[in-house]
Design an enzyme around this catalytic site. Structure first.
Site, mmCIF file in Angstrom:
data_model
loop_
_atom_site.group_PDB
_atom_site.id
_atom_site.type_symbol
_atom_site.label_atom_id
_atom_site.label_comp_id
_atom_site.label_asym_id
_atom_site.label_seq_id
_atom_site.Cartn_x
_atom_site.Cartn_y
_atom_site.Cartn_z
ATOM 1 N N LYS A 1 1.011 -1.505 0.051
ATOM 2 C CA LYS A 1 -0.121 -0.174 -0.047
ATOM 3 C C LYS A 1 1.061 1.375 -0.119
ATOM 4 C CE LYS A 1 -2.933 -1.606 3.123
ATOM 5 N NZ LYS A 1 -4.382 -2.144 4.217
ATOM 6 N N TYR B 1 -12.087 -1.791 -1.613
ATOM 7 C CA TYR B 1 -13.005 -1.983 -0.067
ATOM 8 C C TYR B 1 -14.583 -2.196 0.188
ATOM 9 C CZ TYR B 1 -8.249 -2.124 1.709
ATOM 10 O OH TYR B 1 -6.915 -1.904 1.816
ATOM 11 N N ASN C 1 -0.625 -0.424 7.342
ATOM 12 C CA ASN C 1 -0.256 -1.630 7.810
ATOM 13 C C ASN C 1 0.362 -1.988 6.174
ATOM 14 O OD1 ASN C 1 -2.575 -1.893 6.570
ATOM 15 N ND2 ASN C 1 -3.693 -3.186 8.263
ATOM 16 N N HIS D 1 -2.314 -5.533 1.823
ATOM 17 C CA HIS D 1 -3.623 -6.045 1.714
ATOM 18 C C HIS D 1 -2.909 -7.461 1.135
ATOM 19 C CE1 HIS D 1 -7.486 -6.706 0.630
ATOM 20 N NE2 HIS D 1 -6.639 -7.380 -0.282
ATOM 21 N N GLU E 1 -10.761 -10.251 -6.549
ATOM 22 C CA GLU E 1 -9.064 -9.248 -6.509
ATOM 23 C C GLU E 1 -7.828 -8.771 -7.089
ATOM 24 O OE1 GLU E 1 -7.969 -8.991 -2.951
ATOM 25 O OE2 GLU E 1 -10.085 -8.570 -1.171
#
Ligand code: DAT
Ligand code: MG
Length: 149
Positions: A9, A49, A112, A115, A126
């Site tokens: 990310k 998301y 974080n 993903h 995805e």
């Protein structure tokens, strides 16, 4: 052989962790079958998301994911979905154990770093969202028989 979507990310890209994180997945034995740098649009981020659309953190999460480039990876291997989730650790970097990616490099819930798809069905959805079919490359790794057996 299973495939899963991994995103490095925008915080990972900005913190120059691309090489470090790709190395973790490579050394585990996962095969890279797709890889590209993408600056996600709001539309792509919201689709990605979608399951979290009703959560209070959704607007901030979309701002984060669209705030800079992301590295999208398609990784292949036995039980790739679960293997990646285990390597990532818990969602909250502050609570994730040492030895996991988030445990070693993140101290935040939102920021974080990575993903990873949470099921085979979601992985396939995805992967189709982030990659065109011809961007996923099938090839026999020269070390396949030594890594997989
Ligand atoms: P994961 O990324 O571990 O699969 P998730 O799917 O539950 O976690 O949530 C997606 C992302 O949303 C997560 O990586 C970070 C963010 N997030 C989750 N829970 C949050 C919270 N309570 N506050 C802020 N951001 C949150
Ligand atoms: Mg998730």
């Amino acid at each position: 052989m299973e495939r899963t979507l991994v995103l490095l990310k925008p915080d990972a890209v900005q913190r120059r962790l691309i090489g470090t994180l790709v190395e973790r997945f490579e050394l585990k034995g996962l095969q890279i079958v797709g890889m590209k740098l993408v600056h996600a649009s709001k539309e792509l981020a919201e689709k990605h998301y979608d399951a979290h659309r009703a959560r209070p953190f959704f607007p901030s999460l979309i701002q984060f994911l669209t705030g800079g480039p992301t590295v999208a990876l398609a990784l292949q291997g036995p039980n790739a979905v679960a293997v990646v989730r285990n390597l990532m650790g818990l969602t909250d970097g502050a609570k994730s154990p040492p030895g996991t990616i988030r445990g070693d490099y993140s101290i935040s819930v939102q920021n974080n770093l990575v993903h990873g798809s949470d099921s085979v069905d979601n992985a396939n959805q995805e992967l189709a969202l982030w990659f065109k079919a011809d961007e996923l490359i099938s090839y026999q790794g020269c070390d396949h028989n030594w890594v997989i057996g």
